[in-house]
Design an enzyme around this catalytic site. Structure first.
Site, PDB file in Angstrom:
ATOM      1  N   LYS A  51      -3.032   9.258   5.363  1.00 57.40           N
ATOM      2  CA  LYS A  51      -3.185   8.263   6.078  1.00 57.40           C
ATOM      3  C   LYS A  51      -2.013   7.838   5.726  1.00 57.40           C
ATOM      4  CE  LYS A  51      -5.020   4.764   4.620  1.00 57.40           C
ATOM      5  NZ  LYS A  51      -6.869   3.847   4.785  1.00 57.40           N
ATOM      6  N   HIS A  52      -0.942   7.004   7.344  1.00 59.19           N
ATOM      7  CA  HIS A  52      -1.429   7.133   9.003  1.00 59.19           C
ATOM      8  C   HIS A  52      -1.169   7.803   9.570  1.00 59.19           C
ATOM      9  CE1 HIS A  52      -2.329   3.415   7.346  1.00 59.19           C
ATOM     10  NE2 HIS A  52      -4.340   3.322   7.100  1.00 59.19           N
ATOM     11  N   ARG A  57       0.562  -1.433   0.126  1.00 63.43           N
ATOM     12  CA  ARG A  57       0.311   0.122   0.201  1.00 63.43           C
ATOM     13  C   ARG A  57       1.200   1.471   0.446  1.00 63.43           C
ATOM     14  NH1 ARG A  57      -4.174   0.318   4.809  1.00 63.43           N
ATOM     15  NH2 ARG A  57      -2.304  -0.443   5.989  1.00 63.43           N
ATOM     16  N   HIS A  63      -4.363  -3.098  14.046  1.00 64.00           N
ATOM     17  CA  HIS A  63      -5.569  -3.602  14.451  1.00 64.00           C
ATOM     18  C   HIS A  63      -5.588  -4.764  15.062  1.00 64.00           C
ATOM     19  CE1 HIS A  63      -5.512  -2.749   9.746  1.00 64.00           C
ATOM     20  NE2 HIS A  63      -6.822  -3.102  10.312  1.00 64.00           N
ATOM     21  N   ASP A 118      -7.965   6.581  12.840  1.00 66.66           N
ATOM     22  CA  ASP A 118      -8.119   5.257  11.694  1.00 66.66           C
ATOM     23  C   ASP A 118      -9.288   4.782  13.124  1.00 66.66           C
ATOM     24  OD1 ASP A 118      -7.923   3.284  10.327  1.00 66.66           O
ATOM     25  OD2 ASP A 118      -6.215   3.035   9.994  1.00 66.66           O
TER      26      ASP A 118
END
Length: 170
Positions: free
Chosen positions: A58-59, A28, A70, A139
């Site tokens: 982001k982030h 990403r 996560h 987030d």
């Protein structure tokens, strides 16, 4: 009251690639060189705007090759100076180009304080110090780095108290 029609993309990812391709940021990212990532992220954001889509950087302040937030709490031992020299470069470029939204991640940085960036007042001050005057969004507060430690209502209050304009929940 009427309605507002807005298309928002939670992109571009401005994090540097500091981990494996299969890692949480992985492919990403636009790369590992801060200036190259800045250039690509600015171009991506410009393309979104040309298509009528609002971009979100982001982030913030960068994922720093950290473990997956996560799954649970993540702490990186990195000073503000180190972040400014590397991870913040793409974000600063996006702010200079007028990106209207910035998403704060859930990685905690020793140089900022004990909380995940999304709940850390020093992270929001650092963001505003770049000249950013748009919408600061967290987030998802449903991610393990937050929801395994605080109930959603408490996390939302912590985020807004820290400086968030918008608390994202999934």
């Amino acid at each position: 009251l009427g309605s507002i029609d807005a298309d928002v993309a939670l992109a571009p990812v401005a994090d540097l690639d500091a981990g494996p391709a299969g890692g949480i940021i992985g492919d990403r990212s636009f790369g590992s060189d801060p200036r190259a990532v800045a250039s690509a992220a600015v171009g991506f954001a410009a393309g979104l705007r040309e298509a009528g889509v609002i971009p979100t950087a982001k982030h913030f302040p960068g994922h720093a090759g950290a473990a997956d937030s996560h799954d649970g709490p993540v702490v990186v031992d990195r000073s503000v100076e180190a972040l400014e020299a590397t991870d913040l470069v793409p974000f600063t470029a996006l702010v200079e180009e007028g990106v209207p939204l910035v998403m704060l991640g859930h990685v905690a940085y020793s140089g900022l304080g004990p909380m995940p960036a999304s709940l850390e007042p020093a992270a929001y001050r650092l963001l505003r110090d770049t000249g950013f005057d748009g919408v600061a969004v967290t987030d998802s507060l449903g991610m393990g780095a937050v929801n395994l430690r605080w109930p959603f209502p408490e996390a939302a209050v912590l985020a807004v108290t820290a400086g968030a304009d918008l608390a994202l929940a999934t």
